[in-house]
Design a protein around this motif. Structure first.
Motif: not given
Length: 726
Positions: A26-55
């Motif tokens: 909805r915010i990037l349009g239907p043809a947005h670049p690839p996004i991968a989503l994974h679980e991140y086990p941690a005791p507190e609310r957290s995230f980590e992101y990285r981008a490589d090779a366009g993903t």
């Protein structure tokens, strides 16, 4: 578009992945670049992101953290943001590579909205607006939104099951534009009845909103029972079961907490809510909002607490009461330290979530030792009624957030509890950012990034200088102002002749509204206008709103000073200086023309949105009445209770409604000094007629051509921006 690594199914497909990917589309349009989503086990609310090779890969503990991770990448790496003014989809054709970046939330919860927000901003929103708002919530880390849409259908269901007819229930609930104050127990049978079609359509809308919020990992807060009941259910008077109380001249009926009906009604409403809308076990209940308890006995609030919890837990054993601290500051003469402590002690710690509602100005956590061991959320309020005059205290607010984070009993969250949204984006962005980061100095640590995200990377450097000027002026409200928005000036106020008796006191008030160096504000305005002229098309985005906001800040002070000159002239000479009068009224015309270039500042859109919900002529009458009434007289013309509380600077209101009232004021200004009582009475009658006319007809249709915000800004800057004082 999605991407998956060669990992286990559980890591590859978090249960929230589809909801977050839908948000990304909805915010990037239907043809947005690839996004991968994974679980991140941690005791507190957290995230980590990285981008490589366009993903872009986002690992997160939950859906809200994933949404914040996505937005943080877009803000930090791509220099774009989804704010209230953003044009979607965002222009991100590719994801630039970036090494892993990790963040842990500063607080666990982010609370959002105030009951009043659904009266001053969103009463007439449909799914399109709520979908975008819910996306904004997720991207900014909101975990705990107050969601009142559909509660009117819950009340109708509960009260008809308790024996009222459908007509009686809808009459009690009242007009759609006033539902927040009904839900808080401030009024009943007002500006209605509730259209039957409204209850049906908004039940479906509420279900849709809640489904989306829950899918994105949020825990919505739903309204609960405040003790306020229909008189037909429990009559008042000698031998009756209820007592009356008054708010702004409006009378309501509340049950005695010792009456078994109190818990019965509370349980019935909670059951209806669970059946119709589900539950996340959080219930917003404010039995004392701007109304002291009907019994002064110190033990009475504790009895209210016991009856409230009994009704809740009878229907939902996991219920948690969410309550605003507003009464403790608003009516401090009643809510002594002892009374507040006794009331809070009567509620088990695990049953209460306390919102320190106005913590940027009147924090209660400092008064009550961080509320003991109660769970609480630090909230910012800022504006009252959605007043549009752009002013705040950014650095002072940040300092208070940081002080709260260092408290003995730290806040569980940070919240935005504004009475209206869609104003002062810098203030609200700064506050909500503190849920996931710690900022020390606004100008050094936060402002450059805000300006870059707002206008894009490679923006005109003068835009940052302009915002530094705004930070030093209108965004540096001194502590001496209890409510910064109260300083909104005369233009939107109901006219009177009282200032003729003491022009000196008026001069002091007007001078206090310019606590900064006036030329600094004018230079900031000049830089914004210059940047808009140098970068064609930039004003089509957020800069267009910013131009309107700064022009508003300048012209409102100009109107104050021209009014002062008129009053002083009449008090001194006994005659009306006509040239000064013409200059005063011209401010209305010029500001109105500029505001008309911005749809968000055009009154007609408000009325049209209200009328779009009408299923017939009677519905239309109620809806238009509500839309007109709440922004002007609020209650009834002539009662003096909440006149112009919202004081919106919107095209149509400024150039038609506000201007016409000041014309009536000017008509007999020359006679006001010699016959103050007679002239004041005639003005009140004339204003009453004008207010009744507005409620019946609204404002005329605006011209088809609204003009260009940049050209109009330049014209106003040339006219008003060359003086050393307003």
């Amino acid at each position: 578009m999605t991407h998956t690594d060669n990992v286990s199914d559980s890591a590859r497909h978090p249960h929230w992945a589809a909801a977050v990917l839908g948000l990304a589309e909805r915010i990037l349009g239907p043809a947005h670049p690839p996004i991968a989503l994974h679980e991140y086990p941690a005791p507190e609310r957290s995230f980590e992101y990285r981008a490589d090779a366009g993903t872009l890969t986002v690992r997160a503990t939950d859906a809200v953290a994933a949404a914040v991770g996505l937005h943080t990448y877009l803000r930090q790496v791509c220099a774009v943001t989804v704010d209230w003014d953003a044009r979607l989809p965002l222009p991100v054709p590719a994801f630039p590579d970036t090494p892993p970046a990790h963040r842990t939330a500063e607080v666990d919860q982010v609370y959002y909205l105030n009951f009043c927000t659904t009266g001053y901003t969103s009463p007439y929103w449909g799914w399109d607006e709520w979908e975008r708002e819910t996306d904004w919530m997720a991207l900014h880390g909101v975990t705990t939104p107050l969601t009142a849409v559909g509660h009117e259908a819950v009340l109708r269901d509960a009260y008809t099951r308790l024996g009222l007819s459908d007509d009686q229930a809808r009459a009690f609930i009242g007009g759609p534009g006033y539902l927040p104050w009904h839900h808080m127990g401030n009024l009943d049978h007002f500006a209605g009845p509730l259209p039957a079609s409204w209850a049906d359509t908004h039940l479906e809308l509420g279900r849709r909103i809640l489904e989306r919020q829950r899918s994105l990992g949020m825990t919505p807060v739903l309204p609960g029972f405040t003790g306020h009941v229909p008189p037909a259910l429990a009559p008042a008077g000698p031998g009756g079961r209820t007592r009356t109380r008054t708010w702004q001249g409006l009378v309501t009926h509340v049950l005695d907490p010792a009456d078994p009906l109190y818990a019965d009604v509370g349980a019935r409403i909670t059951r209806s809510q669970r059946e119709l809308l589900g539950t996340d076990h959080l219930y917003a209940i404010d039995p004392f909002i701007e109304m002291v308890p009907v019994d002064a006995d110190p033990s009475f609030p504790a009895a209210i607490a016991a009856a409230t919890l009994e009704g809740l837990t009878r229907a939902d054993p996991e219920a948690v009461w969410t309550m605003q601290s507003w009464p403790f500051s608003y009516q401090r003469s009643f809510w002594s330290d002892e009374r507040v402590t006794a009331f809070l002690d009567a509620i088990p710690d695990e049953r209460l979530l306390l919102l320190d509602l106005f913590a940027e100005r009147e924090p209660q956590w400092t008064r009550f030792d961080s509320f003991g061991d109660k769970t609480w959320i630090w909230c910012a309020l800022l504006n009252f009624g959605g007043r549009t005059d752009p002013m705040a205290d950014l650095q002072g607010t940040l300092d208070r957030v940081n002080a709260a984070k260092a408290a003995r009993n730290r806040p569980a969250g940070i919240g935005l509890a504004m009475e209206a949204t869609r104003n002062n984006p810098a203030f609200f962005d700064l506050v909500i950012d503190q849920a996931w980061t710690r900022t020390e100095r606004v100008e050094r640590d936060w402002l450059p990034g805000f300006v870059e995200r707002r206008y894009g990377r490679g923006h005109d450097p003068s835009l940052l200088e302009a915002w530094r000027g705004l930070l030093a002026t209108v965004h540096a409200v001194p502590d001496t102002f209890r409510h910064p928005a109260d300083q909104h000036g005369v233009l939107g106020q109901r006219p009177h002749y009282r200032d003729l008796a003491d022009p000196g006191e008026l001069r002091a008030r007007v001078a206090a509204r310019v606590w900064y160096a006036w030329p600094d504000l004018l230079r900031a305005w000049e830089r914004l206008v210059g940047a808009a002229e140098n970068t064609p098309g930039l004003a089509d985005g957020p800069l267009g709103r910013d131009l309107a906001d700064v022009a508003m800040a300048v012209l409102l002070r100009v109107a104050d000073h021209r009014y002062l000159e008129l009053v002083e002239g009449v008090a001194r000479e006994g005659t009306v200086p006509q040239e000064e009068l013409a200059d005063f009224l011209a401010v209305f015309d010029h500001l109105d023309a500029l505001l008309a270039t911005r749809p968000e500042y055009t009154y007609r859109n408000w009325e049209d949105q209200a009328a779009s919900w009408a299923a017939g002529e009677e519905d239309r009458r109620v809806l238009l009445d509500n839309a007109r009434r709440i922004l002007t007289v609020w209650t009834v013309p002539g009662d003096g209770q909440l006149d112009d509380y919202a004081s919106r600077m919107w095209a149509g209101l400024v150039g038609d409604y506000y201007r016409s009232r000041w014309q009536l004021w000017a008509r007999e200004l020359g006679s006001a000094a010699s016959d103050p009582a007679g002239v004041a009475a005639r003005l009140d009658r004339a204003l009453l007629e004008r207010e009744e006319e507005f409620l019946a007809r609204g404002v005329p249709d605006p011209p088809q051509e609204s003009g260009d915000v940049v050209a109009r800004s330049r014209a106003l800057l040339d006219r008003y921006g060359r003086t050393e004082r307003p």
